[in-house]
Design a protein around this motif. Structure first.
Motif, PDB file in Angstrom:
ATOM      1  N   ASP A 147      55.473  14.233  77.739  1.00 29.43           N
ATOM      2  CA  ASP A 147      54.412  13.713  76.877  1.00 29.43           C
ATOM      3  C   ASP A 147      54.580  12.229  76.580  1.00 29.43           C
ATOM      4  N   SER A 148      55.821  11.724  76.737  1.00 29.51           N
ATOM      5  CA  SER A 148      56.067  10.317  76.393  1.00 29.51           C
ATOM      6  C   SER A 148      55.250   9.361  77.260  1.00 29.51           C
ATOM      7  N   ILE A 149      54.891   9.789  78.495  1.00 25.84           N
ATOM      8  CA  ILE A 149      54.055   8.889  79.323  1.00 25.84           C
ATOM      9  C   ILE A 149      52.765   9.581  79.774  1.00 25.84           C
ATOM     10  N   HIS A 150      52.454  10.719  79.132  1.00 22.84           N
ATOM     11  CA  HIS A 150      51.299  11.494  79.588  1.00 22.84           C
ATOM     12  C   HIS A 150      49.984  10.708  79.468  1.00 22.84           C
ATOM     13  N   ASP A 151      49.876   9.885  78.440  1.00 21.55           N
ATOM     14  CA  ASP A 151      48.635   9.133  78.240  1.00 21.55           C
ATOM     15  C   ASP A 151      48.672   7.748  78.879  1.00 21.55           C
ATOM     16  N   LEU A 152      49.731   7.488  79.613  1.00 18.24           N
ATOM     17  CA  LEU A 152      49.891   6.169  80.231  1.00 18.24           C
ATOM     18  C   LEU A 152      49.165   6.163  81.578  1.00 18.24           C
ATOM     19  N   ARG A 153      48.011   5.522  81.626  1.00 15.03           N
ATOM     20  CA  ARG A 153      47.235   5.501  82.872  1.00 15.03           C
ATOM     21  C   ARG A 153      47.589   4.302  83.754  1.00 15.03           C
ATOM     22  N   ARG A 154      47.998   3.206  83.134  1.00 14.39           N
ATOM     23  CA  ARG A 154      48.423   2.021  83.897  1.00 14.39           C
ATOM     24  C   ARG A 154      49.673   1.454  83.251  1.00 14.39           C
ATOM     25  N   ILE A 155      50.637   1.109  84.080  1.00 17.99           N
ATOM     26  CA  ILE A 155      51.856   0.486  83.573  1.00 17.99           C
ATOM     27  C   ILE A 155      51.610  -1.024  83.508  1.00 17.99           C
ATOM     28  N   GLU A 156      51.415  -1.527  82.299  1.00 20.03           N
ATOM     29  CA  GLU A 156      51.039  -2.935  82.127  1.00 20.03           C
ATOM     30  C   GLU A 156      52.170  -3.774  81.527  1.00 20.03           C
ATOM     31  N   THR A 157      52.970  -3.173  80.653  1.00 22.93           N
ATOM     32  CA  THR A 157      53.919  -3.964  79.866  1.00 22.93           C
ATOM     33  C   THR A 157      55.357  -3.569  80.187  1.00 22.93           C
ATOM     34  N   ARG A 158      56.275  -4.384  79.693  1.00 23.24           N
ATOM     35  CA  ARG A 158      57.706  -4.097  79.829  1.00 23.24           C
ATOM     36  C   ARG A 158      58.041  -2.748  79.178  1.00 23.24           C
ATOM     37  N   GLU A 159      57.438  -2.475  78.012  1.00 26.92           N
ATOM     38  CA  GLU A 159      57.700  -1.205  77.312  1.00 26.92           C
ATOM     39  C   GLU A 159      57.200  -0.012  78.134  1.00 26.92           C
ATOM     40  N   PHE A 164      58.501   4.671  81.592  1.00 27.41           N
ATOM     41  CA  PHE A 164      58.497   5.343  82.896  1.00 27.41           C
ATOM     42  C   PHE A 164      59.924   5.608  83.355  1.00 27.41           C
ATOM     43  N   LEU A 165      60.792   4.612  83.242  1.00 21.82           N
ATOM     44  CA  LEU A 165      62.183   4.765  83.679  1.00 21.82           C
ATOM     45  C   LEU A 165      62.870   5.904  82.937  1.00 21.82           C
ATOM     46  N   LEU A 166      62.633   5.983  81.627  1.00 25.04           N
ATOM     47  CA  LEU A 166      63.272   7.044  80.847  1.00 25.04           C
ATOM     48  C   LEU A 166      62.764   8.420  81.281  1.00 25.04           C
ATOM     49  N   ASN A 167      61.479   8.529  81.622  1.00 25.17           N
ATOM     50  CA  ASN A 167      60.948   9.794  82.132  1.00 25.17           C
ATOM     51  C   ASN A 167      61.606  10.142  83.470  1.00 25.17           C
ATOM     52  N   GLN A 168      61.666   9.174  84.363  1.00 24.14           N
ATOM     53  CA  GLN A 168      62.243   9.419  85.695  1.00 24.14           C
ATOM     54  C   GLN A 168      63.713   9.805  85.583  1.00 24.14           C
ATOM     55  N   ILE A 169      64.441   9.105  84.714  1.00 23.79           N
ATOM     56  CA  ILE A 169      65.871   9.382  84.540  1.00 23.79           C
ATOM     57  C   ILE A 169      66.068  10.738  83.869  1.00 23.79           C
ATOM     58  N   CYS A 170      65.194  11.085  82.940  1.00 20.53           N
ATOM     59  CA  CYS A 170      65.271  12.394  82.301  1.00 20.53           C
ATOM     60  C   CYS A 170      65.149  13.497  83.350  1.00 20.53           C
ATOM     61  N   PHE A 171      64.198  13.347  84.263  1.00 20.60           N
ATOM     62  CA  PHE A 171      64.004  14.397  85.252  1.00 20.60           C
ATOM     63  C   PHE A 171      65.127  14.449  86.271  1.00 20.60           C
ATOM     64  N   ALA A 172      65.650  13.298  86.663  1.00 20.65           N
ATOM     65  CA  ALA A 172      66.752  13.303  87.628  1.00 20.65           C
ATOM     66  C   ALA A 172      68.054  13.756  86.981  1.00 20.65           C
ATOM     67  N   ALA A 173      68.392  13.143  85.851  1.00 24.83           N
ATOM     68  CA  ALA A 173      69.726  13.324  85.281  1.00 24.83           C
ATOM     69  C   ALA A 173      69.824  14.510  84.333  1.00 24.83           C
ATOM     70  N   CYS A 174      68.753  14.841  83.627  1.00 23.38           N
ATOM     71  CA  CYS A 174      68.827  15.908  82.614  1.00 23.38           C
ATOM     72  C   CYS A 174      68.274  17.235  83.126  1.00 23.38           C
ATOM     73  N   ILE A 175      67.033  17.229  83.599  1.00 18.61           N
ATOM     74  CA  ILE A 175      66.405  18.500  83.940  1.00 18.61           C
ATOM     75  C   ILE A 175      66.967  19.035  85.252  1.00 18.61           C
ATOM     76  N   GLU A 176      66.940  18.202  86.305  1.00 21.19           N
ATOM     77  CA  GLU A 176      67.519  18.669  87.562  1.00 21.19           C
ATOM     78  C   GLU A 176      69.043  18.530  87.541  1.00 21.19           C
ATOM     79  N   GLY A 177      69.552  17.449  86.942  1.00 27.49           N
ATOM     80  CA  GLY A 177      70.980  17.147  87.032  1.00 27.49           C
ATOM     81  C   GLY A 177      71.864  17.810  85.998  1.00 27.49           C
TER      82      GLY A 177
END
Length: 334
Positions: A147-159, A164-177
């Motif tokens: 849900d943290s990036i569910h409403d994010l339609r375009r990546i515009e800012t540093r935040e 996005f990085l935290l979502n990707q890392i969560c899925f690699a390192a926490c859920i799968e890892g």
């Protein structure tokens, strides 16, 4: 110079900016297996005749987690990751990963049909994310990051990029890892006792797929790090450490549940240490310092690579690749 997280929808495959993702896609295509190849007959007799009530409680909880775990991953792939990784070769890999997640869902569906012949028990397993607290905790953790990036339609800012990085890392390192790696550890624990060979055979293939999914996710993070190093500041690192600590707590709670009956040869303390050991490996892959500094307390997990080799003379190995052509001799290095 375009970046992997630039908004838009790049379609050009030549010149190819990220050939490593295309190679990952090609390698994934070579590794194809089907659920129909797995025989659960010995598992069914093991469940009835060779396992204690505590063993069966562990297995029932485990298959209840499997029942929806990969569906959560698939939803995140489609809803959050595919639209933001702006390289067609990366999206080719994600499309293959989505197929593999569907295959895992089919494997777990077939597993539940075989392990839980009672329709009511099956229904309860599939509803586990709502009614089994230790599984609901893990699901809630997953959904928080989806849900943290569910409403994010375009990546515009540093935040946005850091989100996005935290979502990707969560899925690699926490859920799968962490969540799935812990689940696989329980499977290989039973295999070390000579039990549930069908579950172990299917898990070998799922484990190999998941390892490739993690490698892809970590590679995307590394690419973003090279392109935009300023994103990887102390604030992001602290959030990653906190995220994995929370995931370890969730999974330890699950361990307390699944091992509640007292399962001989594996303890909650060992499972927590194994999770910390895995987390340290993930931190290193992310270019971060270890946090826990512990060894692997589960000797049967150290044997995992050996098992891949000893499987070689079975009907079909889990490391099998389709489409091997030309001469093959036994002294060749694969």
């Amino acid at each position: 110079m375009s970046h992997l997280l630039d908004p838009g929808f790049e379609l050009t495959l030549r010149p190819m900016h990220y050939p490593q993702f295309y190679e990952m896609y090609r390698n994934a295509i070579k590794n194809t297996w089907t659920v129909e190849e797995i025989n659960f007959q010995i598992d069914i007799s093991d469940l009835h005749d060779k396992m204690s009530p505590a063993d069966r409680h562990l297995i029932h909880r485990l298959v209840a987690f499997f029942a929806t775990g990969d569906s959560i991953v698939s939803n995140n792939l489609v809803l959050n990751l595919y639209q933001h990784l702006n390289a067609p070769e990366a999206r080719m890999y994600l499309s293959r990963q989505l197929y593999e997640e569907a295959l895992h869902v089919q494997f777990y569906l077939t597993l539940l049909d075989n392990y839980l012949p009672d329709p009511n028990e099956r229904h309860k397993a599939f509803a586990a994310v709502n009614n089994i607290p230790s599984i609901k905790t893990k699901a809630d953790f997953c959904f928080k990051w989806i849900d943290s990036i569910h409403d994010l339609r375009r990546i515009e800012t540093r935040e946005h990029r850091k989100q996005f990085l935290l979502n990707q890392i969560c899925f690699a390192a926490c859920i799968e890892g962490l969540f799935f790696f812990a689940a696989f550890a329980y499977v290989y624990y039973f295999r070390s006792r000579g039990l549930l060979p069908g579950l172990a055979a299917g898990t070998n293939w799922v484990f190999r797929d998941e390892s490739c999914h993690m490698a892809f996710a970590f590679e995307t993070v590394q690419v973003i790090r090279e392109e935009e190093p300023e994103l990887f500041d102390a604030d992001l690192e602290e959030k990653i450490y906190a995220m994995l600590a929370e995931a370890i707590d969730c999974e330890t709670q699950f361990a307390e549940d699944v091992l509640a009956g007292g399962v001989a040869g594996i303890s909650t303390r060992e499972m927590r240490q194994y999770l910390e050991y895995c987390a340290d490996n993930h931190f290193q892959r992310l270019g971060m310092a270890k946090r826990y500094h512990v060894g692997n307390p589960l000797p049967f997990m150290e044997l995992q690579d050996v098992q891949e080799l000893t499987n070689f003379f079975e009907r079909r190995v889990s490391a099998y690749q389709v489409g091997v052509e030309g001469e093959v001799s036994f002294d060749m290095a694969f």
